[in-house]
Design an enzyme around this catalytic site. Structure first.
Site, short mmCIF file in Angstrom:
data_model
loop_
_atom_site.label_atom_id
_atom_site.label_comp_id
_atom_site.label_asym_id
_atom_site.label_seq_id
_atom_site.Cartn_x
_atom_site.Cartn_y
_atom_site.Cartn_z
N GLU A 77 0.80 -1.22 0.00
CA GLU A 77 0.00 0.00 0.00
C GLU A 77 0.84 1.28 0.00
O GLU A 77 0.50 2.24 -0.68
CB GLU A 77 -0.96 0.00 1.19
CG GLU A 77 -2.03 -1.07 1.07
CD GLU A 77 -3.02 -1.03 2.23
OE1 GLU A 77 -3.79 -0.07 2.32
OE2 GLU A 77 -3.00 -1.97 3.05
N HIS A 85 7.32 -26.54 5.15
CA HIS A 85 6.66 -27.72 4.60
C HIS A 85 6.20 -27.51 3.17
O HIS A 85 5.46 -28.32 2.63
CB HIS A 85 5.48 -28.11 5.52
CG HIS A 85 5.96 -28.44 6.91
ND1 HIS A 85 6.37 -29.70 7.27
CD2 HIS A 85 6.16 -27.65 7.99
CE1 HIS A 85 6.78 -29.68 8.53
NE2 HIS A 85 6.66 -28.45 8.98
N LYS A 113 -13.74 -0.11 -4.25
CA LYS A 113 -14.86 0.13 -3.34
C LYS A 113 -15.98 0.87 -4.07
O LYS A 113 -17.16 0.58 -3.88
CB LYS A 113 -14.39 0.92 -2.11
CG LYS A 113 -13.54 0.09 -1.15
CD LYS A 113 -13.15 0.86 0.09
CE LYS A 113 -12.36 -0.03 1.06
NZ LYS A 113 -11.89 0.62 2.25
C1 F6R Z 1 -5.98 1.93 3.51
C2 F6R Z 1 -5.96 0.61 4.11
C3 F6R Z 1 -6.98 -0.40 3.69
C4 F6R Z 1 -8.28 -0.28 4.52
C5 F6R Z 1 -9.31 -1.33 4.10
C6 F6R Z 1 -10.53 -1.33 4.99
O1 F6R Z 1 -5.04 2.76 4.17
O2 F6R Z 1 -5.12 0.33 4.92
O3 F6R Z 1 -6.41 -1.68 3.82
O4 F6R Z 1 -7.97 -0.42 5.87
O5 F6R Z 1 -9.69 -1.11 2.78
O6 F6R Z 1 -11.06 -0.04 5.14
P1 F6R Z 1 -11.43 0.49 6.61
O7 F6R Z 1 -10.16 0.40 7.38
O8 F6R Z 1 -11.91 1.89 6.42
O9 F6R Z 1 -12.49 -0.42 7.11
#
Ligand code: F6R
Length: 354
Positions: A238, A254, A348
């Site tokens: 990320e 393994h 998303k």
């Molecule tokens: C972005 C990040 C992502 C979010 C994940 C879930 O910085 O680390 O891995 O954490 O998409 O989103 P949240 O944390 O808002 O539930």
């Protein structure tokens, strides 16, 4: 490549100030503890049969860390649910913690709704979003943490309240001292890893330079370092926007150990990172040394480091904090802004369309 001692150049690339968030991480942990201790858990509660932590990505890893730290302390099972659906064993006698920084992550919301419909007690940790709304509508407690960060940069806000909740409910012993000692050593480590400390004295900058153009493979053990290896992998993905892989001793012996046999012309761009902990099982310690001698010639480089500190929390964070800086410097060295994760946002958005 960007010079990692050029503070002006760093600031130009790190537009959303990921390094600033990292430097404030110890204070974030302190504030998180205060917020959590202030939040009243009004519902009377009998001892749960299991603890289920709901969360994805940078939020969900808080559950993995809690599990790694508490598995030898809790006498009930702890499960981290990273899915839309709950496991069959989940029921109204389970204690749920829904952890989502944005409060809008659909897998977490779906699992939260299922937990509510079971009639279970669910405590939410979030900066707001749908999760906060839904929890309030169901008269369930919410620990509201400050927004405005990338979820992965808010690990203190997401993690520390879980310990406080479990403490308040009488399920674990007080973590006050462990949190305090961890914060103290994070403050010391910060001096050595921050941008102001030059490359010749800064391990994070040195590692980042060595990692330019390489694919990290991070190994920990099933004690406490496995979860740190997972965090490093995700932070390389990320922050640095590179492929990265992790695995855990002894399981990797393994299968994966055999995989480093062919394709040497490709694997010589891989960079092996190994974490060791004094409390690792003696056989795991042996395995790590034997494995290294078997596979190291297939990698560009190998970097090993030991955890430091007393408690599990302190030891895990001695490694995690280093990795957070390394992955951020690696992004900067490559001229990439560490903060945005455009593909996650795009996914998303697409998924939210009717
Ligand atoms: C972005 C990040 C992502 C979010 C994940 C879930 O910085 O680390 O891995 O954490 O998409 O989103 P949240 O944390 O808002 O539930």
């Amino acid at each position: 490549m960007i010079e990692l001692d050029d503070i002006k150049a760093i600031k130009k690339i790190d537009k959303k100030n990921m390094l600033g968030a990292l430097e404030l991480f110890p204070e974030q942990c302190e504030e998180a503890e205060k917020i959590a201790r202030k939040t009243r858990l009004s519902v009377l509660f009998k001892k749960p049969r299991s603890i289920i932590i709901l969360g994805m990505g940078g939020s969900g890893i808080s559950g993995d860390i809690v599990k790694a730290i508490l598995s030898e302390e809790l006498d009930i099972p702890i499960f981290v649910n990273k899915d839309y659906k709950l496991p069959k064993f989940a029921n109204k006698n389970s204690l749920f913690l829904a952890v989502s920084y944005s409060g809008n992550t659909e897998e977490t919301l779906s699992a939260f709704e299922q937990a509510v419909s079971l009639g279970a007690f669910v405590i939410s940790i979030t900066s707001g979003g749908e999760l906060a709304k839904k929890a309030r509508n169901s008269n369930l407690p919410v620990m509201t943490i400050p927004g405005g960060l990338q979820p992965r940069a808010a690990l203190g806000y997401l993690l520390i309240p879980i310990f406080v909740v479990l403490e308040k409910l009488g399920l674990i012993k007080s973590k006050v001292d462990e949190i305090k000692n961890t914060v103290d050593s994070l403050k010391q480590t910060r001096e050595t890893l921050s941008p102001g400390n030059p490359l010749n004295k800064n391990l994070a900058k040195q590692l980042a330079e060595r990692l330019v153009g390489k694919i990290p493979v991070v190994y920990g053990s099933c004690g406490i370092t496995g979860v740190a290896a997972l965090r490093w992998k995700c932070q390389f993905n990320e922050n640095s926007k590179v492929p990265a892989f992790y695995n855990i001793f002894p399981e990797l012996n393994h299968n994966e150990t055999v995989g480093w046999e062919l394709l040497k012309d490709i694997t010589e761009r891989f960079f092996l990172i190994i974490f060791k902990d004094d409390q690792d099982h003696p056989q795991v310690k042996k395995r790590i040394d034997i494995t290294k001698s078997l596979i190291q010639e297939h990698f560009d480089s190998v970097f090993e480091t030991w955890t430091k500190g007393e408690s599990k929390l302190e030891r895990i964070f001695s490694i995690i904090y280093l990795g957070d800086f390394v992955s951020t410097y690696l992004a900067v060295a490559e001229g990439i802004d560490p903060s945005p994760v455009e593909r996650i946002s795009l996914l998303k958005k697409e998924l939210a369309k009717e």
